[in-house]
Scaffold this active site. Sequence first.
Site, PDB file in Angstrom:
ATOM      1  CG  ASN A   1      53.979  36.891  46.765  1.00  0.00           C
ATOM      2  OD1 ASN A   1      52.804  36.616  46.699  1.00  0.00           O
ATOM      3  ND2 ASN A   1      54.644  37.385  45.739  1.00  0.00           N
TER       4      ASN A   1
ATOM      5  CE1 TYR B   1      54.189  33.072  35.954  1.00  0.00           C
ATOM      6  CE2 TYR B   1      53.328  33.366  33.749  1.00  0.00           C
ATOM      7  CZ  TYR B   1      53.175  33.469  35.122  1.00  0.00           C
ATOM      8  OH  TYR B   1      52.023  33.980  35.661  1.00  0.00           O
TER       9      TYR B   1
ATOM     10  CG  HIS C   1      51.339  30.495  33.800  1.00  0.00           C
ATOM     11  ND1 HIS C   1      50.337  31.293  34.287  1.00  0.00           N
ATOM     12  CD2 HIS C   1      52.077  30.119  34.875  1.00  0.00           C
ATOM     13  CE1 HIS C   1      50.480  31.414  35.594  1.00  0.00           C
ATOM     14  NE2 HIS C   1      51.518  30.709  35.983  1.00  0.00           N
TER      15      HIS C   1
ATOM     16  CD  GLU D   1      50.926  67.492   7.473  1.00  0.00           C
ATOM     17  OE1 GLU D   1      50.855  68.250   6.501  1.00  0.00           O
ATOM     18  OE2 GLU D   1      50.158  67.560   8.457  1.00  0.00           O
TER      19      GLU D   1
END
Lengths: 757, 757
Positions: free
Chosen positions: B159, B286, B439, B690
Site C-alpha cells: 500500500n 490480480y 494465489h 408465471e
Amino acid sequence: MKFKNYSLIIILLVCLNFISCNEQTANTNKTEQVVVGSEHPKLILTKTGVDNIRKLLGTIPIFDASLQVTKEEVDAEIALGIDIPIPKDFSGGYTHEKHKSNFLILQKAGVLYQILDDEKYAKFVKDMLMQYEAIYKSLPVHPQTRSYARGKLFWQCLNDSNWLVYVSQAYDCIYNYLSKEERDLLENNLFRPFADYISIENPQFYNRVHNHSTWGNSAVGMIALVMDDDDLLQRALYGIKDVGLDPEAKDNDGGFIKDKDGRAGFLANLEEPFSPDGYYTEGPYYQRYAMYPFLIFAEALHNVKPELKIFEHKNGVLLKAVDALLQLSDADGDFFPLNDGQKGMSYFTSAMVSTVNIGYYFGSQNPGLLSIAKKQGQVMLDDSGLAVAIGIKEGKAKPFEKKSVNLTDGPDGKQGGVGVLRHQGLEVVFKYAAQGLSHGHYDKLSFSLYENGDEVIQDYGLARFVNIEQKGGGNYLKENTTWAKQTIAHNTLTLNATSHFEGKYEIGSKHHSNLYFFNFDNPKIQIASAKENNAYPGTEMHRTMAIIKDDNFEKPFVLDIMKIQSNTNNQYDMPYYFLGQVIETNFKYNVTSTLNALGIKNGYQHLYVEGVGQAPEENTKFLWLDKGRFYSLTSVSTPSDELFFTRIGANDPEFNLRREAALMTRRKNTKNTIFVSVIEPHGSYSPVSELALNSKSNIAALKIVLDTEDYTALTITDVKDNTKLFVISNTNASKEAKHTLKINEKNYSWTGSYYYK
Amino acid sequence: MKFKNYSLIIILLVCLNFISCNEQTANTNKTEQVVVGSEHPKLILTKTGVDNIRKLLGTIPIFDASLQVTKEEVDAEIALGIDIPIPKDFSGGYTHEKHKSNFLILQKAGVLYQILDDEKYAKFVKDMLMQYEAIYKSLPVHPQTRSYARGKLFWQCLNDSNWLVYVSQAYDCIYNYLSKEERDLLENNLFRPFADYISIENPQFYNRVHNHSTWGNSAVGMIALVMDDDDLLQRALYGIKDVGLDPEAKDNDGGFIKDKDGRAGFLANLEEPFSPDGYYTEGPYYQRYAMYPFLIFAEALHNVKPELKIFEHKNGVLLKAVDALLQLSDADGDFFPLNDGQKGMSYFTSAMVSTVNIGYYFGSQNPGLLSIAKKQGQVMLDDSGLAVAIGIKEGKAKPFEKKSVNLTDGPDGKQGGVGVLRHQGLEVVFKYAAQGLSHGHYDKLSFSLYENGDEVIQDYGLARFVNIEQKGGGNYLKENTTWAKQTIAHNTLTLNATSHFEGKYEIGSKHHSNLYFFNFDNPKIQIASAKENNAYPGTEMHRTMAIIKDDNFEKPFVLDIMKIQSNTNNQYDMPYYFLGQVIETNFKYNVTSTLNALGIKNGYQHLYVEGVGQAPEENTKFLWLDKGRFYSLTSVSTPSDELFFTRIGANDPEFNLRREAALMTRRKNTKNTIFVSVIEPHGSYSPVSELALNSKSNIAALKIVLDTEDYTALTITDVKDNTKLFVISNTNASKEAKHTLKINEKNYSWTGSYYYK
C-alpha cells in the site's frame, strides 16, 4: 390420452351427454326470452371506441407499439395453425399451456379484427371457436383428479373460467362477422354449456366468496353480456340461489367453501374481500390475480349496463383497490409477498396493464398511473388503453407517489390491516390483518423490510413453483403448509414453538389483530402500532414499528418494539430472517459440524441450527452485508437469552425450500416481557471499488429505561454519545392526549401517542 | 495510537532516525549527480498534452464529464481539509482508508492544476505533501505486524507503494510550482526515504517476481523519472543487486519470495508472469490489480524514456495483456474468478479505465475498446483519455468482440493455459494453467460455465471480504486455504479425497497441465482439450470441453469428457457447483434431518451432505432453475456411482463461506474410467408471466459407444430420437490427421482431432 377403463368412460360420456342435452333445452328456452343486442362490439371494445382508435392509428406511439406486438404474436400463431389438444395435463404441461395460449390469442385476434378490420383475424377466431364447439359437449371432466372443482379444458374450473373471460371478448368482437346459425351453434354447444358447467355444475367453485369464484362469476357475466342473457347475468352478479353447500367443506387450499353469510356472486365477491380502503384480504399476490376479472367485467358492465354504476359500488372500491394494490409493491414494482405470494410477481405482469389502464380511464386520471404504464411499455387495445397512451404522448405522466399507507382489512375495514412505512428508500411492511382466507399465513404482527426495492429482512412468501410442472404440478407444495404458513417462518413472535391459532384455519379465520395507531404526520417518524390478543389466548402482543430519520444517523433506521403481557410462563422465539452474509456479532456462539433441526413440528422441523450462543449483557449486536449494503441489528438482551443462527432447509426431501438464514432470540420461562430492536442500514461495499464505507453500527447502546403497563421508554445512544429518548403510550393511542412522565428523575411532557427527542 | 511499551518505541525511533540520517546523506549525494529535468509535467501528463487538452476543453463530452466529476471530488476534499493521521489500522480502518484517499486525491488535484491552471490545486498538493514530509522520517514501521513486509503509512509495503505511484504523478504536476528549496525538502525527507524504504529496506517485498513487487518497482521508477534519478530508475527496472534472500522464505500468502532465477525489477516482472499471449499467471483478478502499475509506469517510461520502447517489450506483451484481460471477463464485464479472485470485480473498476485508455492510445486504436470506455463512462485526464474521448465523440466505438480464446500460461507460453469457449451467450472457462504463484488454486482441468454473464456452474473464487475490516482485517481468511484453494471446491476431479499436488504449493508450482488441442474453426463447435499428468502421480486426466450448437436443441449445450488412466484403484469425486434451485432428478436420494460433513480435511470438512443417492443405470439426470432459466445435467452413470447433494458451510465458525450447493458423483475403487456429461441450458421461467417454457431436457440418452486408449466415442440421442455421434482422438491431436474407426459395425472416417455428426 390413455383410457384404462373404457366402460367407465363410456358411462361418464353418456351421463354427461344427458346432462348437456337437458341444459341445452333449458338454454334454448332462455334465448327465446331475450333480445340479442344489436351492436357489437360492446363489451370491452365499443363501436365508438373502435372508430376513435382507427382514426388515431399511427399517431400514438405506445398504443401503436402495443398493437404491433399483438399483431406479430397473433400472426405467428395463425401461421402455426390451430391445435385443440385433448385435455390431460396439469399446469406446465402441454395441453394446459396450449389451451391457455389459445384463449389469450383468441382475445387478441378478436381485438385485431376490430381495430385492423382484417377478416383473417375474424376467420381465425371463428375457426378455433368452431373447433372448441365440436369437442366441448363430448369432453369428459378433466382426467386429473386433484382439484375440488375439476374443469373440462383444464384440471380446475378456475382455468376454464379464465378461458371464458377471454373468449367472451373474442366472441363479442366477431359477433357480427358470424351468421345467426353460427352464433346459435356456438352459444348452444359451447358458451352456455360452458357457463353452466363452471356454475351450476360446480357450485362449490362458483358460489363462494373467493378469487376462484370471482373468475367464475366474471366468466359467466361476460358471456351473458355478449349473448344478452339476463338470467346468466343475474347468476353472475348474485350467484346461484339455494345451493346446499356443506358448511364444513373445504377447498384444496384448506379454505371453507361456503361463505358464512351464504353470499355469492360477483357483487358479494366485490364487497366481502375488499376493505373500504381497497385492500384485498388474501393479499396483493392474489389481488393482482383477481383484478383482471374484477376490472374487465366491471368495464364490460359499465359499457353494457351503465345503470349499475359498478365503478361507484361500495364507495368506488374497485378504483381504490387499484391504488392500494400499487402501494403494496416495493420500489421495483414487486408485490410484497404477504400470505401465499410468489416473489417476483410485479406490476409488470399483463393483468396489471389492464388494472392500470382501467384505473386511469375510469378513475380520476391519476398521472402517476401513466408513469407505471410507461414502465410497462404497453397498453390495452381499448378505450382505456388509448386514453393512457394519449396521456403519455401528451407528457402528462408523473412519478407514481409511493408513500406510507395504512390499509384496513375486512369488508367494513374493521379487521386489522396492513401498514407500509416508507422513508428515503426504506419500506417496512407491517401485517396485523385478518387471516386472508385460505391463502393466509399465521403471522400476526409480522413484518418485512426493504431497501430500494431489495429485501433486507424477508418474508418467505409461498412454497410453490407456480406452473413448473416438475414441482408438484406447479401447485402448492406440502412445505407451504408445513413451513411457509407457520408462524416461525415469519418475522414475528412464536410462543412455545406453536403457531398462532395453533396453526388452525378454523380458529385463525375468526380473528384479526387490531390497529393501535398509525401516524405519518412527521416525515422523519413514520410509525404504526398494533395489538394481537387471540393468537395465543391469555397473551397480548403489542408491536410498534417505526422508521426514524435521525440526523445523527447516515440513513433512517427501524425501531421495533414487541411488548408481551401473558398469564403464563412461555418460551418466546423472535427471529429476523436476514438475507446476506454474516459480518460480525458481539456475542460468542458455537457451531457444530453436525446440523440438527430446531424442532419436530410447526415449521421448526425445517430449520437447521447453524450456531447457538448466549446473549451478552444489555445489547446483542449483529451486522451483515447484502447487495453491497451493511445492516446492523441491535437488540436489548439479557444473558439468559439464547441466540440461534438458523437456516431453512431441514426435512425438505425434494429441495423445495430456499436455504436462507435467520438470527433468532429465544427467551424461556417468562411471562411479561419486551423485545426491543433497532435495524440500521448503513454504508456500502462494492466489489468493483473494493471500498467498505461506514461499515459499522452507529449505535453504542439501546436501553429500556421504563416499561410499565401504560408506557414504554427507551434510549438510543449513538457512538458519538448523543442520546435520544423514545416513549410510547401503551394504553392511550389518542393524538390529542397529553402525557407527563418521570424517567430517571426527569419529567417529560408531550402530546400524542409517542415521543421522540 | 496507544504505546504500551514506551522504551521499546523510543529505541525503535532512535534506530529509524539513524537509518534515515544515513539514507539522507546518501540521497543528498545522489541528487548532486543528476540534472533535474527542465520540463514538467512529463510523466503521465505532458506539456504538449496539457496544451492540447486545454484547447479542447468544453468540446469532448466524456472528457469534460470526467473532468467535472474529478473537480467536484477534489473540491469537496479541499473543503474538508487535510488530515494525515498517525498510521494504525488495517485496510477498512480509518487511517488506512484516509491515507488511501489522500494519494488518490493528490494525483487528481495535480492533474486539475495542470488542466485548469488553478493554483488552489497546486497549493493543496503542496500543503499535503509538506505535511507528509513533516512526519515521514520520524514514522515508525506500521504497528500492525501481520505483513511479511510492513509499510509505514500502511500495514504493508504494497500500500505504501500504491501511495508513491500516485503521489509521483502529483509531484510531477506541481514540480514547477514549487521552489528548488521546497523540492529539495520533499525529495530528501519524503520521496527518497520513501523509495528506499519500500526497496532497499524491504527487499523481500521489492526484489520479487510478484504483483507486490510490480507496484514497488513502478513506485520507485515513477518517482525516479520525476526526480530524474537514474540510480533509482535502474533499481526500478532491474531490482536491487546482490540481495541475499532466503530461497525458502515465503510471504503471507504462502508464495516463495525469491525468484528461482534470481530475477527482479520491473522488466523481470513484465517478462515472468505474462505469457506471450498476455495472460497473467495469477489470473485476471490480480492482473487487473497489476495492470495499473504496469501500464502507468510504461506510459511514464514511454514519455520520459522513449528509447526504452517499453510498449514493444516482449513482442508488445503489455498491449496484448489488455486484450487478454478483457477476454477474461464475462458478458457483463466481470472477471472470471480464477485462483484467488473476488467475484464482482469487473472492467468498471477504476484501474481498468487507465488500462482501456492506455491500451487504446498506445495500441492499435481498437474501436472495441471505445465501447468499453463508453460503458465505463469516464476517461483518464491525460493524452490517452483524450484520445479515447475524441474517438467516442467521433462515433468510432464498436462492440468489443468477445470470442473463444486460448491463452497460454508461462513466460514462454509453455505452461498450459486458460481456454474460454464462447457461443450464443454461453461461456465455458476451462483452466489447465500453471499454479498461478501464491494465489493459485489446486484445480487442474477445472471449469466454470456462464450464460449471458450469469454464473451457471460456479467457480467459488476466494474466501475473503477484501477491505472489510471485520472479516479478518479485510485479508485472506483461513477458509481460503482450507476451502477455496482445495480441489474439491472446484468443478474438477478429486482423487481419494486429496487435493491436486497434495495441496502443496512447493509441488504444484513445479507443474502445469498441457494443452491437447483447441479448435474454434467451426462456430457451432467450440472445443478445447487438455491433459494433466502430475496432480496425482500415476494418474493421467484428460478433459475435453465443448460448446456445441446442434439445430435439434434450443440452445447450445456443453459437452464434458473427463477420461482417467491410472495405475491404482482410486475414489473419484466429480462435483458440479450449480447455482439455483433443484427442480427434478431421475434418481432417488435420501435426506436426513441431521447434516454431517463429507470429510475431515482437504476442503471436505466444509461440505455438508444434504442428500445421498445411487445413480441409475445409464444416465443420471438433474434439472435445476436459476435466474429464470432451466438447466439439465445428463451424465453417463452406473448403478455403483454414488450421488451426493452437498452444500458449502460446514465447520465455518464465522460464517465466512457462502451456503451454495453441488451435485457430486463418487466412483469408488476404480482404475481407468471416464466421466461424460452434457449440460443443457433450456427454456425460461418468469415469476411475472408465471410461464414455464421448455422446462425439460432435450436428451433422451447419452451413451459411451467406444472408449479405448486412442478414441472415445459417445452418442447423444434427443427426445425426438435424433442421434449424434461425437468422437475424440485421444492420442493424435493433429488437425490434419485422418482417422477411420469402426463403431457398432459401422465405419466412420474424418480428418482432425474430433468428429461430430
